[in-house]
Scaffold this active site. Structure first.
Site, mmCIF file in Angstrom:
data_model
loop_
_atom_site.group_PDB
_atom_site.id
_atom_site.type_symbol
_atom_site.label_atom_id
_atom_site.label_comp_id
_atom_site.label_asym_id
_atom_site.label_seq_id
_atom_site.Cartn_x
_atom_site.Cartn_y
_atom_site.Cartn_z
ATOM 1 N N HIS A 1 0.871 -1.201 0.000
ATOM 2 C CA HIS A 1 0.000 0.000 0.000
ATOM 3 C C HIS A 1 0.896 1.236 0.000
ATOM 4 O O HIS A 1 1.463 1.605 1.026
ATOM 5 C CB HIS A 1 -0.902 0.016 1.240
ATOM 6 C CG HIS A 1 -1.864 1.160 1.262
ATOM 7 N ND1 HIS A 1 -3.210 1.011 1.456
ATOM 8 C CD2 HIS A 1 -1.685 2.489 1.100
ATOM 9 C CE1 HIS A 1 -3.807 2.181 1.420
ATOM 10 N NE2 HIS A 1 -2.888 3.113 1.202
ATOM 11 N N HIS B 1 1.581 5.350 -1.718
ATOM 12 C CA HIS B 1 1.234 6.517 -2.529
ATOM 13 C C HIS B 1 2.509 7.094 -3.130
ATOM 14 O O HIS B 1 3.392 7.542 -2.391
ATOM 15 C CB HIS B 1 0.544 7.589 -1.679
ATOM 16 C CG HIS B 1 -0.746 7.125 -1.095
ATOM 17 N ND1 HIS B 1 -1.965 7.291 -1.722
ATOM 18 C CD2 HIS B 1 -1.012 6.456 0.066
ATOM 19 C CE1 HIS B 1 -2.917 6.762 -0.968
ATOM 20 N NE2 HIS B 1 -2.367 6.253 0.114
ATOM 21 N N LYS C 1 -9.252 -0.292 -5.957
ATOM 22 C CA LYS C 1 -9.303 0.382 -4.654
ATOM 23 C C LYS C 1 -10.653 1.035 -4.426
ATOM 24 O O LYS C 1 -11.124 1.821 -5.264
ATOM 25 C CB LYS C 1 -8.202 1.447 -4.590
ATOM 26 C CG LYS C 1 -8.179 2.274 -3.309
ATOM 27 C CD LYS C 1 -7.675 1.485 -2.107
ATOM 28 C CE LYS C 1 -7.865 2.244 -0.812
ATOM 29 N NZ LYS C 1 -6.659 2.820 -0.271
ATOM 30 N N HIS D 1 -10.520 1.206 1.691
ATOM 31 C CA HIS D 1 -10.338 2.221 2.733
ATOM 32 C C HIS D 1 -11.564 2.095 3.630
ATOM 33 O O HIS D 1 -12.642 2.545 3.275
ATOM 34 C CB HIS D 1 -10.219 3.631 2.134
ATOM 35 C CG HIS D 1 -9.960 4.664 3.195
ATOM 36 N ND1 HIS D 1 -8.746 5.282 3.354
ATOM 37 C CD2 HIS D 1 -10.756 5.134 4.186
ATOM 38 C CE1 HIS D 1 -8.804 6.102 4.399
ATOM 39 N NE2 HIS D 1 -10.017 6.037 4.915
ATOM 40 N N HIS E 1 -4.693 -0.576 5.918
ATOM 41 C CA HIS E 1 -4.298 0.176 7.130
ATOM 42 C C HIS E 1 -5.265 0.002 8.297
ATOM 43 O O HIS E 1 -5.916 0.946 8.722
ATOM 44 C CB HIS E 1 -4.084 1.663 6.822
ATOM 45 C CG HIS E 1 -5.080 2.296 5.888
ATOM 46 N ND1 HIS E 1 -6.428 2.262 6.095
ATOM 47 C CD2 HIS E 1 -4.905 2.990 4.743
ATOM 48 C CE1 HIS E 1 -7.034 2.908 5.117
ATOM 49 N NE2 HIS E 1 -6.135 3.358 4.286
ATOM 50 N N ASP F 1 1.390 2.702 3.569
ATOM 51 C CA ASP F 1 0.548 3.884 3.358
ATOM 52 C C ASP F 1 1.401 5.152 3.367
ATOM 53 O O ASP F 1 0.909 6.222 3.746
ATOM 54 C CB ASP F 1 -0.584 3.975 4.382
ATOM 55 C CG ASP F 1 -1.721 4.884 3.912
ATOM 56 O OD1 ASP F 1 -1.720 5.274 2.723
ATOM 57 O OD2 ASP F 1 -2.597 5.209 4.729
HETATM 58 O O1 DOR Z 1 -3.538 9.636 5.529
HETATM 59 C C1 DOR Z 1 -3.851 9.302 4.391
HETATM 60 N N1 DOR Z 1 -3.266 9.844 3.316
HETATM 61 N N2 DOR Z 1 -4.814 8.390 4.241
HETATM 62 C C2 DOR Z 1 -5.309 8.089 3.051
HETATM 63 O O2 DOR Z 1 -6.188 7.301 2.992
HETATM 64 C C3 DOR Z 1 -4.819 8.793 1.829
HETATM 65 C C4 DOR Z 1 -3.475 9.310 2.017
HETATM 66 C C5 DOR Z 1 -3.052 10.299 0.952
HETATM 67 O O3 DOR Z 1 -3.275 10.036 -0.233
HETATM 68 O O4 DOR Z 1 -2.464 11.331 1.298
HETATM 69 ZN ZN ZN Z 2 -3.367 5.081 1.506
#
Ligand code: DOR
Ligand code: ZN
Length: 347
Positions: free
Chosen positions: A12, A14, A98, A136, A174, A248
């Site tokens: 997971h 980003h 997702k 999520h 998460h 995450d």
């Molecule tokens: O804290 C988070 N940031 N939770 C999420 O679900 C998305 C993520 C983000 O893309 O910044």
């Molecule tokens: Zn995330």
């Protein structure tokens, strides 16, 4: 003392796009073999064609000689078609879909408003294609207390979903609560699993307010009470195959965190492995670390384990106060603190 681990994957992550992608991707590529890449860009990655193009952009941003393999995901909307799921599977580069409940978190405004009313045909096609749904798991009802949103989501949506589609593979992303741990453990192994972040294993909600408001500890789902933190530590260190590594890691430029309406997201890619090792060591369970970082994830996704290794050396090192990237400054989790386990990159 050294630990040799089969190279971990991040289930997971980003990575963003543009300048931030250029800045952060090498930090993940250093430690991880593969990563499930989140699709919550602006605009979101809702089609296979967009996922293929995004993957190319990631590959171009990698340092030379990197073997890092980005595993792409589609962003589910009320209008995603079963045909798109077939195309995603055929592409060979999309590994999951997702679910963001609309409004739950960063760039979720195009997410799902009515899962059972709008998405059942797509979910049925995902069962056919053996395509996991990554969730999520929070309700978005502003009347529901922010600390209860995961539990309410399990009761209102996840449990009925798993009952209705028992052959759908689901990853509860998460997880943050004892309720989530109990739910995942109550489901069929191999069909329902969960990722766990370093922040939810190491911090409780006091960390949001320690000595003043701490925007760099703000993420969604928000940190919870200590009893919940202890429950997820117990779950991951038990050796259960249902739990695996998903950082995450969610970079936001410093000014977007330190402002009157700061973004949710913790940037932990450079420190995640050291932090997971800390959790397992403190629980007396270092022998269970490798299954969590490197075996359980690929097994759930039906993929082979990585064939290369990474070494963690017991040697104190100081986490940088910040990372100065071309795209701006990003503050990492545990900035300025000393960690005991140093990942050795060139093994
Ligand atoms: O804290 C988070 N940031 N939770 C999420 O679900 C998305 C993520 C983000 O893309 O910044
Ligand atoms: Zn995330």
């Amino acid at each position: 003392m050294e630990l040799s681990l089969v190279r971990p994957d991040d289930w997971h992550l980003h990575l963003r796009d543009g300048d931030i992608l250029q800045s952060v991707v090498s930090q993940s590529a250093k430690h991880f073999g593969r990563a499930i890449v989140m699709p919550n860009l602006r605009p979101p990655i809702t089609t296979t064609a967009a996922a293929v193009a995004y993957r190319e952009e990631i590959l171009k941003a990698l340092p030379p000689k990197s073997y890092f393999d980005p595993l792409m995901t589609l962003y589910l909307t009320d209008n995603t078609s079963p045909k798109e799921i077939k195309a995603a599977r055929r592409s060979g580069v999309v590994y999951a879909v997702k679910l963001y409940p609309a409004g739950a978190t960063t760039n979720s405004q195009d997410g799902v408003t009515d899962l059972f009313g709008r998405c059942l045909p797509v979910l049925e096609e995902m069962v056919e294609q053996n395509m996991p749904l990554l969730v999520h798991g929070e309700v978005t009802d502003p009347e529901v207390d922010v600390f209860d949103r995961e539990k309410v989501f399990i009761d209102s949506t996840l449990r009925p979903l798993v009952q209705q589609l028992p052959r759908l593979k689901v990853v509860m992303e998460h997880v943050t609560t004892l309720d989530a741990v109990k739910f995942v453990e109550s489901c069929a192994e191999g069909f329902v699993a969960a990722t766990v972040t370093p922040q939810h294993l190491l911090l409780n909600r006091n960390a949001l307010f320690k000595g003043g408001l701490q925007p760099h500890n703000y993420c969604l789902p928000v940190l919870k009470r200590e009893i919940h933190r202890q429950a997820i530590v117990a779950a991951v260190t038990s050796g259960s195959k249902r739990f695996f590594l998903g950082t995450d890691s969610a970079p936001h430029e410093r000014q977007k965190k330190e402002c009157p309406c700061g973004c949710a997201g913790i940037y932990n890619a450079p420190v995640a492995l050291a932090l997971y090792a800390k959790v397992f060591e403190e629980a007396g369970a270092l022998d269970k670390l490798e299954a969590f970082t490197s075996f359980n994830g690929p097994e759930f996704y039906g993929l082979p384990r990585n064939t290369s290794f990474i070494t963690l050396r017991k040697k104190p090192w100081k986490v940088p106060d910040s990372y100065e990237f071309a795209s701006g400054t990003i503050i990492p989790m545990f900035a300025g603190e000393t960690l005991d386990w140093l990942p050795i990159v060139d093994s």
